[in-house]
Motif scaffolding. Structure first.
Motif, PDB file in Angstrom:
ATOM      1  N   ASP A 264      -3.475 -51.708  11.716  1.00 11.92           N
ATOM      2  CA  ASP A 264      -2.492 -51.002  10.896  1.00 11.92           C
ATOM      3  C   ASP A 264      -1.243 -50.740  11.729  1.00 11.92           C
ATOM      4  N   ILE A 265      -0.077 -51.232  11.268  1.00 11.14           N
ATOM      5  CA  ILE A 265       1.171 -50.971  11.988  1.00 11.14           C
ATOM      6  C   ILE A 265       2.120 -50.129  11.150  1.00 11.14           C
ATOM      7  N   ASN A 266       1.608 -49.440  10.143  1.00  6.71           N
ATOM      8  CA  ASN A 266       2.467 -48.607   9.303  1.00  6.71           C
ATOM      9  C   ASN A 266       3.081 -47.434  10.064  1.00  6.71           C
ATOM     10  N   PHE A 267       2.542 -47.117  11.232  1.00 15.58           N
ATOM     11  CA  PHE A 267       3.079 -46.013  12.023  1.00 15.58           C
ATOM     12  C   PHE A 267       4.224 -46.466  12.937  1.00 15.58           C
ATOM     13  N   VAL A 268       4.519 -47.744  12.970  1.00 15.49           N
ATOM     14  CA  VAL A 268       5.584 -48.263  13.836  1.00 15.49           C
ATOM     15  C   VAL A 268       6.940 -48.032  13.171  1.00 15.49           C
ATOM     16  N   ILE A 269       7.927 -47.636  13.952  1.00  7.71           N
ATOM     17  CA  ILE A 269       9.292 -47.442  13.467  1.00  7.71           C
ATOM     18  C   ILE A 269      10.115 -48.669  13.863  1.00  7.71           C
ATOM     19  N   PRO A 270      10.446 -49.568  12.928  1.00  9.11           N
ATOM     20  CA  PRO A 270      11.104 -50.832  13.281  1.00  9.11           C
ATOM     21  C   PRO A 270      12.419 -50.653  14.027  1.00  9.11           C
ATOM     22  N   GLU A 271      13.183 -49.611  13.700  1.00  6.97           N
ATOM     23  CA  GLU A 271      14.492 -49.412  14.340  1.00  6.97           C
ATOM     24  C   GLU A 271      14.390 -49.184  15.845  1.00  6.97           C
TER      25      GLU A 271
ATOM     26  N   GLY B 178       6.203 -39.709  14.105  1.00  6.17           N
ATOM     27  CA  GLY B 178       7.085 -39.296  15.188  1.00  6.17           C
ATOM     28  C   GLY B 178       6.637 -39.830  16.528  1.00  6.17           C
ATOM     29  N   LEU B 179       7.571 -39.892  17.483  1.00  4.23           N
ATOM     30  CA  LEU B 179       7.229 -40.335  18.835  1.00  4.23           C
ATOM     31  C   LEU B 179       8.128 -39.665  19.858  1.00  4.23           C
ATOM     32  N   LEU B 180       7.587 -39.516  21.046  1.00  6.49           N
ATOM     33  CA  LEU B 180       8.310 -39.114  22.247  1.00  6.49           C
ATOM     34  C   LEU B 180       7.984 -40.140  23.324  1.00  6.49           C
ATOM     35  N   ARG B 181       9.009 -40.699  23.967  1.00  4.28           N
ATOM     36  CA  ARG B 181       8.787 -41.736  24.983  1.00  4.28           C
ATOM     37  C   ARG B 181       9.654 -41.424  26.196  1.00  4.28           C
ATOM     38  N   TYR B 182       9.017 -41.197  27.329  1.00  8.43           N
ATOM     39  CA  TYR B 182       9.747 -40.925  28.567  1.00  8.43           C
ATOM     40  C   TYR B 182       9.653 -42.148  29.465  1.00  8.43           C
ATOM     41  N   SER B 183      10.798 -42.581  29.972  1.00  7.15           N
ATOM     42  CA  SER B 183      10.861 -43.774  30.804  1.00  7.15           C
ATOM     43  C   SER B 183      11.637 -43.469  32.069  1.00  7.15           C
ATOM     44  N   SER B 184      11.223 -44.083  33.152  1.00  6.72           N
ATOM     45  CA  SER B 184      11.897 -43.872  34.428  1.00  6.72           C
ATOM     46  C   SER B 184      11.809 -45.145  35.252  1.00  6.72           C
ATOM     47  N   GLY B 185      12.830 -45.391  36.083  1.00  7.05           N
ATOM     48  CA  GLY B 185      12.811 -46.534  36.975  1.00  7.05           C
ATOM     49  C   GLY B 185      13.771 -47.619  36.553  1.00  7.05           C
ATOM     50  N   THR B 186      13.617 -48.787  37.180  1.00 10.75           N
ATOM     51  CA  THR B 186      14.464 -49.939  36.919  1.00 10.75           C
ATOM     52  C   THR B 186      13.695 -50.952  36.068  1.00 10.75           C
ATOM     53  N   GLN B 187      14.343 -52.072  35.775  1.00  8.12           N
ATOM     54  CA  GLN B 187      13.706 -53.084  34.941  1.00  8.12           C
ATOM     55  C   GLN B 187      12.447 -53.630  35.592  1.00  8.12           C
ATOM     56  N   ASN B 188      12.438 -53.747  36.912  1.00  9.70           N
ATOM     57  CA  ASN B 188      11.299 -54.343  37.613  1.00  9.70           C
ATOM     58  C   ASN B 188      10.371 -53.323  38.256  1.00  9.70           C
ATOM     59  N   ASP B 189      10.754 -52.082  38.242  1.00 11.64           N
ATOM     60  CA  ASP B 189       9.918 -51.038  38.843  1.00 11.64           C
ATOM     61  C   ASP B 189      10.080 -49.782  37.988  1.00 11.64           C
ATOM     62  N   ASN B 190       9.117 -49.538  37.090  1.00 13.60           N
ATOM     63  CA  ASN B 190       9.297 -48.480  36.109  1.00 13.60           C
ATOM     64  C   ASN B 190       7.963 -47.938  35.631  1.00 13.60           C
ATOM     65  N   TRP B 191       8.057 -46.851  34.883  1.00 11.90           N
ATOM     66  CA  TRP B 191       6.874 -46.347  34.185  1.00 11.90           C
ATOM     67  C   TRP B 191       7.304 -45.686  32.883  1.00 11.90           C
ATOM     68  N   HIS B 192       6.392 -45.689  31.924  1.00 10.74           N
ATOM     69  CA  HIS B 192       6.645 -45.147  30.592  1.00 10.74           C
ATOM     70  C   HIS B 192       5.453 -44.299  30.154  1.00 10.74           C
ATOM     71  N   ALA B 193       5.748 -43.243  29.434  1.00 14.26           N
ATOM     72  CA  ALA B 193       4.715 -42.426  28.790  1.00 14.26           C
ATOM     73  C   ALA B 193       5.143 -42.217  27.339  1.00 14.26           C
ATOM     74  N   THR B 194       4.269 -42.582  26.398  1.00 11.67           N
ATOM     75  CA  THR B 194       4.622 -42.541  24.978  1.00 11.67           C
ATOM     76  C   THR B 194       3.591 -41.734  24.206  1.00 11.67           C
ATOM     77  N   LEU B 195       4.067 -40.744  23.503  1.00  7.26           N
ATOM     78  CA  LEU B 195       3.228 -39.908  22.648  1.00  7.26           C
ATOM     79  C   LEU B 195       3.623 -40.161  21.204  1.00  7.26           C
ATOM     80  N   MET B 196       2.648 -40.496  20.339  1.00  3.36           N
ATOM     81  CA  MET B 196       2.925 -40.812  18.945  1.00  3.36           C
ATOM     82  C   MET B 196       1.982 -40.047  18.027  1.00  3.36           C
ATOM     83  N   ALA B 197       2.478 -39.692  16.857  1.00  2.00           N
ATOM     84  CA  ALA B 197       1.662 -39.023  15.839  1.00  2.00           C
ATOM     85  C   ALA B 197       2.089 -39.516  14.471  1.00  2.00           C
TER      86      ALA B 197
END
Length: 686
Positions: free
Chosen positions: A132-139, A226-245
């Protein structure tokens, strides 16, 4: 003989591969080339700089996705050439997917991921592989990376027909609010923004939507996301944390019998059981880490999902229970946790520079419970099954890419998949354990590039898992019992050609054999395993962008699906397998105005094993017109099914019984495509 191709077997591909190898070698020596070049493609097929191992892989970018009119969320996957997403129930339910001659149901043989998190659900209340991908926000989607076939060691469960990996963006250029109103009381609001925080960026997005649709019984879809996504770093060295509901509820107009429409008992957009529908809830946390170093890179991810689902369906109406009707519920409460690690390193082997990739994944699903019950007007009458399931999928893979000679690259790998689990029937108290392990070899060759073209040959084994409730059950009267894992085996040759910087095209011939076929069973509302099947086909896709303001996509796919054997004489056709699909889309920008249109064609298909019952083809056109007032405001008008075709999103053939009928009737059952509709959107940024 197959009218498309005569059962493209591995031996035939091997002959083509050998010939291509000789041609490539002669071209190389004639030209005096001394080193292997990367094969790169651009546009819809892939991002600049992406080295590919087949003619049927690539990346769809956010800018390309934004030009498509989308009737429903799942249609964003139709940017993948040859992929079709329809619906046979309410819009809160996972889509019906089609790819490479498969009626994939809701995802059985197409693997979907979001931010590295798997979306397919095993041992599911409604259908194996439910995605199910109905929770995805295309924009907020940054890209969709796709790869068809089971040829990469990095692809495992459910990935036989293809794999699609969706990724959210880390930030938006400016905060925005988009409000949409449309036919059928459609309303949708999306707002998103990002800001610098600490050493990274925080992206926040929210979506609220409602829709009644064209149905006689209003769909009454209500969705919050809804979602919250925190990202840090560069294109080749990074990390992401994503919370979705996410949560939604809806009333469904499920498939209806054509005889009832012809007799005037119900409208084409009417319902037999007005209480069908469902509700869904999902919450997840996913973590991603990428680290690059001098000799390679390492990617790691982890995820946790907590979801519930309740579906109320009635596909046979009063076949089994004349007094109460045949409505049933499929419910589950699920927790999923898992992690993955992939390491890629450049090294020397046999005096050659090679790239080695190693990885491992673990996933654990706990369903407590998953149930099937008889219901009336969404009120439970009696449980048919009620189980608690614990399912663990362990996998590891290794892949080595090396140049065999100038302009010839080989990628060899293997993947091991281990599935184990326990099923406890809460009604009987009986428990059963399930274990299965497969080793999946993979092999690919890339020849070129030369004169802007490249030739590819791919071989590999894949698999999909079966529902553990079936795998743990006793054999039936014929001695058949589904295996926990089902092997698939495929081969493909393909050519990708760049005629200039603006035009590229690709063509591929493929074959895939599956040890077991899942077929839709109307009277149960589920899929059940059948015999082995073989599919083969031809695909052609082209992308043309003569200037930055114009994009044209064209893709056609032909396929043939047959059961390997016909032991009962019923026929070898695979019901629901689409043999032809096509799509043409174009968009063009002049100043502040952007106009685009898309034509989508789904060909006829067998609805019965003997091909005496066939679904009609469908041909739909949609369009989009956008006007940008200034950098803060824009409007957009979308139109769907512009010629108001009476097409069907899905057709089945099976037995059902209406309340006024004395016996069952074998009939076609349809879910009509939505009639002509329009939507108007306004977007504000600041």
């Amino acid at each position: 003989m197959d009218p498309i191709l005569s059962d493209l077997r591995v031996v035939n591909i091997s002959k083509v591969l050998s010939a291509a190898l000789l041609i490539s070698a002669s071209c190389v020596h004639a030209g005096g080339v001394q080193e292997l070049e990367s094969i790169v493609v651009t546009g819809n097929a892939a991002l600049p700089g992406l080295a590919v191992d087949s003619a049927t892989e690539g990346i769809v970018t956010a800018s390309h996705l934004s030009t498509r009119p989308l009737l429903r969320v799942g249609e964003m996957l139709e940017t993948v050439p040859g992929f079709i997403a329809t619906q046979h129930s309410g819009n809160g339910k996972a889509n019906q997917y089609f790819l490479r001659g498969f009626n994939l149901d809701h995802g059985t043989d197409a693997a979907l991921f979001l931010n590295g998190m798997p979306l397919n659900m095993g041992s599911h209340a409604h259908g194996q592989g439910y995605a199910d991908i109905n929770f995805v926000i295309p924009e907020l989607i940054e890209q969709i990376a796709y790869r068809k076939g089971p040829y990469s060691a990095q692809d495992g469960n459910f990935a036989s027909a293809g794999t699609m990996r969706l990724d959210y963006a880390s930030r938006v250029d400016a905060p925005f609010l988009r409000w949409t109103l449309g036919s059928g009381h459609y309303q949708r609001m999306v707002a998103a923004g990002s800001r610098a925080m600490a050493a990274g960026n925080l992206l926040a997005g929210i979506e609220i939507a409602g829709n009644d649709g064209p149905w006689v019984v209003p769909e009454n879809l209500r969705k919050a996301n809804g979602l919250l996504r925190y990202s840090s770093g560069t294109q080749n060295d990074n990390w992401h944390a994503t919370l979705m509901a996410y949560q939604s509820r809806w009333t469904a107009t499920d498939q209806i019998p054509l005889r009832a429409v012809a007799a005037g008992l119900i409208d084409r957009f009417g319902a037999v059981d007005a209480s069908d529908g469902g509700r869904a809830r999902r919450a997840s946390l996913s973590l991603e880490r990428t680290a690059s170093h001098e000799t390679g890179s390492t990617r790691a991810n982890a995820f946790f999902v907590d979801s519930t689902l309740a579906l109320f369906s009635n596909f046979t109406y009063a076949l089994d229970r004349l007094d109460t009707g045949d409505q049933f519920s499929q419910t589950e409460a699920r927790k999923v946790m898992g992690a993955g690690l992939t390491h890629t390193a450049q090294m020397r082997l046999f005096a050659r520079e090679v790239e080695a990739t190693f990885g491992a994944n673990i996933r654990h699903d706990r369903l407590s419970p998953v149930a099937l019950a008889d219901t009336e007007n969404r009120t439970s009458l009696a449980f048919r099954r009620k189980d608690r399931i614990s399912e663990t999928n362990l996998s590891g893979f290794a892949e080595l890419a090396l140049p065999l000679m100038p302009l010839v690259r080989a990628t060899a790998g293997a993947r091991i998949e281990h599935l184990r689990g326990q099923v406890r029937n809460e009604l009987t108290g009986v428990s059963a354990n399930v274990n299965d392990t497969f080793v999946l070899p993979k092999l690919s060759f890339a020849f070129g590039p030369w004169s802007g073209g490249a030739l590819f040959a791919n071989f590999g084994d894949g698999l999909h898992s079966n529902d553990l409730r079936g795998a743990a059950a006793q054999s039936d009267d014929a001695g058949f019992r589904p295996t926990p894992l089902v092997r698939t085996r495929g081969a493909e040759i393909g050519l990708r050609k760049h005629f200039d910087k603006s035009l590229q095209t690709s063509v591929s011939l493929w074959t895939l054999r599956s040890a077991s076929e899942l077929v839709y069973i109307g009277d149960a509302g589920t899929t059940e395993p059948n015999g082995a099947s073989r599919r083969s086909g031809i695909e052609w896709a082209s992308y043309w962008s003569p200037n930055p303001n114009t994009i044209v996509d064209v893709d056609f796919a032909w396929s043939r699906a047959r059961f390997v054997q016909d032991p009962d004489g019923a026929g070898r056709y695979v019901p629901g397998a689409v043999d032809r699909t096509a799509s043409v889309s174009a968009s063009h920008t002049i100043g502040a105005v952007t106009a685009g249109a898309r034509w989508r064609y789904i060909g006829p298909r067998a609805l019965s094993n003997d091909n005496t019952e066939r679904a009609a083809s469908s041909s739909l056109v949609s369009a989009r017109l956008a006007y940008v007032w200034n950098r803060h405001a824009s409007v957009e008008l979308e139109g769907f099914n512009l010629f108001n075709r009476k097409a069907n999103d899905i057709e089945y053939f099976y037995e059902s019984r209406l309340r006024n009928e004395s016996t069952s009737v074998a009939d076609r059952h349809i879910h009509p495509a939505e009639p002509r509709s329009v939507r108007l959107s306004a977007r504000l940024t600041w």
